[in-house]
Design an enzyme around this catalytic site. Structure first.
Site, PDB file in Angstrom:
ATOM      1  N   ASP A   1       0.836  -1.145  -0.076  1.00  0.00           N
ATOM      2  CA  ASP A   1      -0.075   0.143  -0.136  1.00  0.00           C
ATOM      3  C   ASP A   1       0.890   1.149  -0.033  1.00  0.00           C
ATOM      4  O   ASP A   1       1.982   1.219   0.462  1.00  0.00           O
ATOM      5  CB  ASP A   1      -0.874  -0.101   1.239  1.00  0.00           C
ATOM      6  CG  ASP A   1      -0.375  -0.510   2.314  1.00  0.00           C
ATOM      7  OD1 ASP A   1       0.788  -0.923   2.567  1.00  0.00           O
ATOM      8  OD2 ASP A   1      -1.276  -0.634   3.538  1.00  0.00           O
TER       9      ASP A   1
ATOM     10  N   CYS B   1       2.133   5.340   9.190  1.00  0.00           N
ATOM     11  CA  CYS B   1       1.616   3.691   9.296  1.00  0.00           C
ATOM     12  C   CYS B   1       2.686   3.128   8.587  1.00  0.00           C
ATOM     13  O   CYS B   1       2.582   1.622   8.428  1.00  0.00           O
ATOM     14  CB  CYS B   1       0.055   3.522   8.634  1.00  0.00           C
ATOM     15  SG  CYS B   1      -0.282   2.092   9.357  1.00  0.00           S
TER      16      CYS B   1
ATOM     17  N   HIS C   1       3.692   2.870   5.431  1.00  0.00           N
ATOM     18  CA  HIS C   1       3.671   2.486   3.985  1.00  0.00           C
ATOM     19  C   HIS C   1       4.897   2.801   3.382  1.00  0.00           C
ATOM     20  O   HIS C   1       5.081   2.201   2.122  1.00  0.00           O
ATOM     21  CB  HIS C   1       2.296   2.908   3.565  1.00  0.00           C
ATOM     22  CG  HIS C   1       1.057   2.662   4.154  1.00  0.00           C
ATOM     23  ND1 HIS C   1      -0.057   2.950   3.616  1.00  0.00           N
ATOM     24  CD2 HIS C   1       0.895   1.910   5.038  1.00  0.00           C
ATOM     25  CE1 HIS C   1      -1.221   2.595   4.219  1.00  0.00           C
ATOM     26  NE2 HIS C   1      -0.392   1.912   5.352  1.00  0.00           N
TER      27      HIS C   1
ATOM     28  N   GLU D   1      -5.743   3.540   3.542  1.00  0.00           N
ATOM     29  CA  GLU D   1      -5.931   4.217   4.884  1.00  0.00           C
ATOM     30  C   GLU D   1      -7.408   4.521   4.930  1.00  0.00           C
ATOM     31  O   GLU D   1      -8.334   4.667   5.701  1.00  0.00           O
ATOM     32  CB  GLU D   1      -5.014   5.409   5.280  1.00  0.00           C
ATOM     33  CG  GLU D   1      -3.445   5.041   5.618  1.00  0.00           C
ATOM     34  CD  GLU D   1      -3.572   4.351   6.847  1.00  0.00           C
ATOM     35  OE1 GLU D   1      -4.523   3.960   7.524  1.00  0.00           O
ATOM     36  OE2 GLU D   1      -2.388   3.697   7.119  1.00  0.00           O
TER      37      GLU D   1
ATOM     38  N   HIS E   1       2.413  -5.945   6.838  1.00  0.00           N
ATOM     39  CA  HIS E   1       2.376  -4.490   7.686  1.00  0.00           C
ATOM     40  C   HIS E   1       3.417  -4.597   8.608  1.00  0.00           C
ATOM     41  O   HIS E   1       3.839  -5.478   9.346  1.00  0.00           O
ATOM     42  CB  HIS E   1       1.058  -4.536   8.152  1.00  0.00           C
ATOM     43  CG  HIS E   1       0.510  -3.440   8.675  1.00  0.00           C
ATOM     44  ND1 HIS E   1       1.200  -2.457   9.437  1.00  0.00           N
ATOM     45  CD2 HIS E   1      -0.650  -2.521   8.133  1.00  0.00           C
ATOM     46  CE1 HIS E   1       0.507  -1.285   9.348  1.00  0.00           C
ATOM     47  NE2 HIS E   1      -0.498  -1.306   8.727  1.00  0.00           N
TER      48      HIS E   1
ATOM     49  N   HIS F   1       0.340   5.095  13.434  1.00  0.00           N
ATOM     50  CA  HIS F   1      -0.310   6.266  13.403  1.00  0.00           C
ATOM     51  C   HIS F   1       0.060   7.507  14.328  1.00  0.00           C
ATOM     52  O   HIS F   1      -0.697   8.539  14.808  1.00  0.00           O
ATOM     53  CB  HIS F   1      -1.973   6.088  13.526  1.00  0.00           C
ATOM     54  CG  HIS F   1      -2.614   5.437  12.291  1.00  0.00           C
ATOM     55  ND1 HIS F   1      -3.983   5.314  12.126  1.00  0.00           N
ATOM     56  CD2 HIS F   1      -1.776   4.391  11.589  1.00  0.00           C
ATOM     57  CE1 HIS F   1      -4.139   4.488  10.959  1.00  0.00           C
ATOM     58  NE2 HIS F   1      -2.803   3.899  10.438  1.00  0.00           N
TER      59      HIS F   1
END
Length: 381
Positions: free
Chosen positions: A72, A97, A99, A131, A158, A353
């Site tokens: 992502d 996050c 990415h 997101e 992730h 976050h």
């Protein structure tokens, strides 16, 4: 191993965070980089209806299957507070996050297979809008994953700031929760604070809703399975001596099973209807799940993945408990068998976050190596 400076690429991407469906600079960076690795067996594909997405197909020498890998690419509306020399250059936006780490690992894996043609076909999906706005579902609904672009199995990672740098972790079954956005507006009748009988108080309705939704998990969800209903925003009124005409609340539903999510959605609908009836307000409710389904790892692919990662002498692997984190890769795993896993990035003082999140770049090469090793091993099975 790969014709790519992983740290430099990650820093380049970290500087240019962009929100969902607006990742134009990121898309251009990815495309220009991949074009430098062009080979006869590599095909680059763009999607006019989803213009910030990028797909790359690597044709295999003797394909028995097509394996997909997703990374992502979007960021968050957060003002960075890391103090890094390569901090975000886009005001109010940040890759909070990780990415940028996701993209870099994906690029590292892709770069390897542009230099070492794989046995099986590979598809790399650099996905916008994780997101928000569920880019994975958008791509699927556009018919992107058909014919030679259809993966037989799909993988994605992730980053996890609480795990040791470079550690790979996953589990059989559900890894992440599914989520649903709650948006509700109660509309009554404004009036003077001294004459409440002539008004319909939206604050009272909103407060009643807040209290009632707390019973959904405690009295409707099996405590062994768990769930979350959180209301994060409540906006009503302007001054102390005026009864508010409207109250707007936003929140989230999270659970590990889709059937529990759907039950919790219905309970929210019931409570909203009951509050409206009891207080005399009108109510407008939106429940948006989109593509944020539970991330349910496939039994077969996950068994293979865990077997390799456990046996590989150069991989630090652990099994892990499920998390209430949401991820729209869950939608793609509803359509294709596959596995999502964590990559430890060693920043336990900052959660995902968080404006201070600073993943350890030393995780990049282990992440690439582990997945390249797995894919080469998988192609021989």
């Amino acid at each position: 191993m790969t014709p790519i400076d992983l740290k430099q690429v990650r820093r380049d991407l970290h500087r240019i965070p962009e929100l969902a469906l607006h990742e134009t600079q990121t898309h251009q960076y990815l495309k220009q980089l991949v074009m430098q690795w062009q080979q006869p067996w590599v095909t680059i594909r763009e999607i006019p209806e989803l213009p910030t997405a990028l797909l790359v197909r690597v044709a295999g020498t003797d394909p028995q299957r097509t394996i997909g890998y997703r990374a992502d690419i979007d960021a968050l509306p957060i003002t960075e507070a890391t103090g890094l020399p390569f901090a975000s250059e886009h005001a109010g936006l940040m890759h909070a996050c990780g990415h940028d780490m996701h993209m870099t690992v994906g690029l590292g894996i892709l770069a390897y297979f542009t230099q070492h043609q794989p046995k099986d076909n590979l598809i790399f999906f650099f996905q916008p809008a994780e997101e928000a706005d569920y880019g994975g579902k958008r791509a699927y609904d556009l018919g992107v994953f058909t014919d030679e672009w259809r993966p037989d199995e799909f993988y994605g990672l992730h980053d996890h700031p609480g795990l040791p740098t470079g550690q790979i972790a996953t589990r059989q079954g559900t890894l992440f929760a599914g989520t649903t956005e709650i948006h509700v507006t109660f509309t009554g009748k404004g009036g003077h604070a001294a004459y409440p009988h002539e008004a319909v108080d939206a604050v009272v309705a909103g407060a009643m809703f807040v209290n009632q939704v707390q019973t959904i998990v405690s009295r409707n969800v099996d405590p062994v399975r768990g769930g979350v209903v959180t209301l994060g925003a409540f906006h009503a009124g302007t001054v102390s001596n005026v009864i508010a005409e409207t109250a707007h609340l936003d929140g989230t539903i999270r659970a590990f099973r889709q059937q529990d999510i759907e039950m919790m959605q219905q309970r929210v609908r019931d409570i909203v209807a009951g509050v409206a009836l009891a207080t005399g307000v009108t109510a407008d409710l939106q429940l948006i799940q989109g593509g944020y389904m539970p991330v349910e790892n496939d039994d077969t692919t996950t068994a293979l993945f865990m077997t390799y990662m456990t046996q590989a002498t150069d991989v630090d692997f652990s099994e892990i408990a499920p998390a209430m984190t949401g991820e729209d890769f869950g939608f793609l795993l509803q359509k294709f068998p596959g596995t999502m896993f964590w990559l430890g990035v060693g920043d336990p003082t900052h959660a995902l976050h968080n404006a201070g999140l600073s993943p350890d770049e030393a995780a990049l090469q282990p992440g690439v190596d582990a997945m390249v090793g797995y894919l080469n091993w998988r192609m021989m099975q």
